[in-house]
Scaffold this motif. Sequence first.
Motif, PDB file in Angstrom:
ATOM      1  N   GLY A  62       0.466  -1.293  -0.299  1.00  0.00           N
ATOM      2  CA  GLY A  62       0.009   0.148  -0.348  1.00  0.00           C
ATOM      3  C   GLY A  62       1.149   1.510  -0.229  1.00  0.00           C
ATOM      4  N   ALA A  63      -0.022   2.345  -0.488  1.00  0.00           N
ATOM      5  CA  ALA A  63       0.978   3.847  -0.540  1.00  0.00           C
ATOM      6  C   ALA A  63       1.122   4.327   0.882  1.00  0.00           C
ATOM      7  N   ASN A  87      -3.732  14.577   5.139  1.00  0.00           N
ATOM      8  CA  ASN A  87      -3.421  14.156   6.548  1.00  0.00           C
ATOM      9  C   ASN A  87      -2.947  12.402   6.132  1.00  0.00           C
ATOM     10  N   PHE A  88      -2.554  12.771   4.884  1.00  0.00           N
ATOM     11  CA  PHE A  88      -1.889  11.591   4.454  1.00  0.00           C
ATOM     12  C   PHE A  88       0.130  11.963   4.299  1.00  0.00           C
ATOM     13  N   SER A  89       0.335  13.230   3.423  1.00  0.00           N
ATOM     14  CA  SER A  89       1.835  14.060   3.695  1.00  0.00           C
ATOM     15  C   SER A  89       2.024  13.957   5.068  1.00  0.00           C
ATOM     16  N   ALA A 139      -8.546  13.461   1.903  1.00  0.00           N
ATOM     17  CA  ALA A 139      -9.454  13.817   2.804  1.00  0.00           C
ATOM     18  C   ALA A 139     -10.140  14.849   3.397  1.00  0.00           C
ATOM     19  N   PHE A 140      -9.771  16.393   2.710  1.00  0.00           N
ATOM     20  CA  PHE A 140     -10.282  17.389   2.213  1.00  0.00           C
ATOM     21  C   PHE A 140     -10.751  18.435   1.586  1.00  0.00           C
ATOM     22  N   GLY A 141     -10.146  17.710   0.019  1.00  0.00           N
ATOM     23  CA  GLY A 141     -10.613  17.715  -1.090  1.00  0.00           C
ATOM     24  C   GLY A 141     -10.202  18.769  -2.064  1.00  0.00           C
ATOM     25  N   ASP A 157       3.203  11.602  -3.951  1.00  0.00           N
ATOM     26  CA  ASP A 157       2.750   9.728  -3.803  1.00  0.00           C
ATOM     27  C   ASP A 157       0.987  10.628  -4.340  1.00  0.00           C
ATOM     28  N   MET A 158       0.374  10.021  -5.829  1.00  0.00           N
ATOM     29  CA  MET A 158      -0.494  10.155  -6.459  1.00  0.00           C
ATOM     30  C   MET A 158      -1.865   9.636  -6.270  1.00  0.00           C
TER      31      MET A 158
END
Length: 346
Positions: A62-63, A87-89, A139-141, A157-158
């Motif tokens: 997974g990422a 969130n992910f960064s 998450a935040f659009g 991350d794409m």
Amino acid sequence: MPESALLRAQKELLCYGSTGVSVMEMSHRTPMFDEILQGTKQKLRDLLRIPEKYEILLIQGGATLQFASIPMNLIENGFADYAMTGNFSTKAAREAKKYGEVHIACDTAPTGHDRIPTQSELKISEGAKYFYYCSNNTAFGTEWNYVPETKSPIVCDMSSDILSRPIDVSKYGLIYAGAQKNMAPAGLTVVIIDRALAGKHLPITPEVMEYETLIKTDSLLNTPPCWCIYMLGLVLDWLKEQGGVEAMEVLKKERSAKVYGLLDDSKFYIPHAIPSGRSDMNITFRTPSEELDMEFVKDAAAQGLINLKGHKVAGGIRASLYNAMPMEGVDRLVSFMKDFEVKHRV
């Protein structure tokens, strides 16, 4: 997932071609699976116009595994720049700190990750081993509409917007994506890496996470997610039939424009992201209260409009409009939103 890809998988479930076995029964070391692996990689290379100096890895983890793999392979006891726009960064930066120094190029948390910084706002470090960002923040659009300019190799991350628009791969050192948004079922991660960046891993890096080793073994150091790789190939066939990433970009803008058009004209719904940084993949918004947000999600599900609850870290409502989303689904969502607003508007 595109319906045509699912139907083809259903047809080939018990027997792939004339092999007499399902893809799920194949050994990853056999010529029959190698044909699937090499074919899928070539389809991806063709659709994204990936230069020959880049390797394509189709691996597990997974990422999230890449949050550690990237610094382990690239930071070289130095430091890296991270753009924290969601969130992910933010998670990636936190993980990278275990293996080297992290410089924060930007952090949009103070405004609730509602925007993407401009180039002039980025604090680019001299001598960074790489610059890291996440192109679309589910998450935040929010979504980056430009590629940052930096002297360091760019890592991106794409996971949630790959294959939704053309990209110039040559501007990046490494691109990675969890496949479960636009590419294939969960379980597969795609890594596209400039071959020159491999072979710099820290001594503590597990072999299964070494890019150099994964390149040498053609993603076959251990058993890869064979079924997911096969499914990726089917999705890429579908995408080519639709007109490639250029056609996907047109469609994604048409889909999102319908929802954003309603949001911008409404005095009931509250969009989260500011217009300059809006995502075409994940549209985030709220109603006047959390209670109405919950009612919106519940009523929508009753009408077959599912997965509209916002991400757990952001709350609210989120409409995910990935490549395989038919326009009919968007039209139904917009119609429901209009009716819900009329019903509850004070």
